[in-house]
Enzyme design. Structure first.
Site, PDB file in Angstrom:
ATOM      1  CG  HIS A   1      -1.844   1.063   1.413  1.00 33.82           C
ATOM      2  ND1 HIS A   1      -1.954   1.707   2.572  1.00 33.82           N
ATOM      3  CD2 HIS A   1      -2.863   1.671   0.584  1.00 33.82           C
ATOM      4  CE1 HIS A   1      -3.041   2.613   2.564  1.00 33.82           C
ATOM      5  NE2 HIS A   1      -3.373   2.360   1.143  1.00 33.82           N
TER       6      HIS A   1
ATOM      7  CD  GLU B   1      -3.056   2.594  -3.461  1.00 38.96           C
ATOM      8  OE1 GLU B   1      -3.590   3.417  -3.302  1.00 38.96           O
ATOM      9  OE2 GLU B   1      -1.891   2.535  -2.457  1.00 38.96           O
TER      10      GLU B   1
ATOM     11  CG  ASP C   1      -2.501   7.348  -2.972  1.00 42.59           C
ATOM     12  OD1 ASP C   1      -3.467   6.658  -3.220  1.00 42.59           O
ATOM     13  OD2 ASP C   1      -1.824   7.056  -1.938  1.00 42.59           O
TER      14      ASP C   1
ATOM     15  CG  HIS D   1      -3.135   9.460   0.726  1.00 42.95           C
ATOM     16  ND1 HIS D   1      -3.962  10.144   1.707  1.00 42.95           N
ATOM     17  CD2 HIS D   1      -3.846   8.356   0.646  1.00 42.95           C
ATOM     18  CE1 HIS D   1      -5.053   9.720   2.025  1.00 42.95           C
ATOM     19  NE2 HIS D   1      -5.117   8.478   1.494  1.00 42.95           N
TER      20      HIS D   1
ATOM     21  CD  GLU E   1      -6.508   5.630  -4.279  1.00 38.45           C
ATOM     22  OE1 GLU E   1      -5.963   5.095  -3.497  1.00 38.45           O
ATOM     23  OE2 GLU E   1      -7.553   6.637  -4.108  1.00 38.45           O
TER      24      GLU E   1
END
Ligand code: G3P
Ligand code: MG
Length: 239
Positions: free
Chosen positions: A9, A36, A38, A51, A111
């Site tokens: 993450h 993953e 952002d 993020h 993301e």
């Protein structure tokens, strides 16, 4: 779509500063196959990894991400707030992150994380950058608008709808956003919903799972993958 089972993450989970190249390197070193991160736009429309809509929590900068050009953003220290051992670790661009994923053989979930009011342009820019670099990747977003814009820009890139709790009309949501997978919060996933999504043939991935027992419970429900801040809890062959 085949998902790696354990997805680090925000790049390297808790083992490195979030959304950094250092995180990607650590994820690869511990045997992760997937990560993953952002992606948000700077004021000049260049996607960078971060993020929050503001810089203070994770970087040496101040103020809004959408108010700063990428030239300024890429000079920020994104490591020092995590630990002084990572001081000087730069805030990376999406291009840099995707190139490193390709070099390390990492599957990536990009993301799309729009600052408020920038949903469509973020979807477009992230999709454009991702399609240009390529690699094994899937785009996801909490924003239907961002996913729809990404679909227009790069129709061939796979997309996943990201939600907290899975809404009753999840099939409609997947259809409207053109998504081939569903990502949801682990803590609100009901057993019958997990079964229905899996039975319909959609990969289901859950965030944020920081224990092996919780992971095992979700895999038993048919979940394909979990996002974890502690990917080190699993052996490389389990990932
Ligand atoms: O993409 C899964 C997860 O990262 C969504 O939550 O807030 O950590 O981006 P967040
Ligand atoms: Mg995320």
């Amino acid at each position: 779509m085949i998902y790696p089972r354990i997805i680090a993450h925000r790049c390297g989970g808790a083992l490195a500063p979030e959304n950094t190249l250092a995180g990607l390197r650590i994820a690869a070193r511990i045997g992760c196959r997937g990560v993953e991160f952002d992606a948000m736009l700077g004021a000049d429309g260049v996607p960078v990894l971060i993020h929050d809509e503001t810089l203070e929590r994770t970087t040496s900068g101040l103020g809004g991400v959408a108010a700063a050009d990428s030239g300024q953003l890429l000079r920020l220290d994104a490591g020092c707030r995590h630990h002084r051992a990572f001081g000087g670790e730069p805030l990376p661009s999406l291009d840099q992150a995707l190139r490193l994923c390709a070099a390390l053989g990492l599957w990536a979930n990009v993301e799309i994380k729009p600052a408020t009011g920038h949903e469509a342009e973020t979807g477009r820019a992230v999709a454009r950058a991702s399609a240009a670099i390529g690699g094994k990747l899937v785009l996801s977003s909490f924003s239907e608008v961002a996913l729809q814009a990404a679909a227009v820009e790069a129709p061939l890139l796979p997309r996943a709808m990201l939600v907290e709790a899975v809404p009753t009309d999840w099939p409609g949501l997947l259809e409207r956003s053109g998504s081939r997978a569903l990502h949801c919060a682990a803590n609100s996933l009901a057993e019958d919903v997990a079964h229905a999504v899996c039975k319909a043939g959609y990969p289901l991935a859950c965030y944020t799972v920081n224990g092996r027992d919780e992971g095992a419970r979700l895999f038993a429900l048919g979940v394909s993958a979990v996002f974890s801040d502690r990917p080190d809890l699993w052996q490389a062959e389990e990932m």
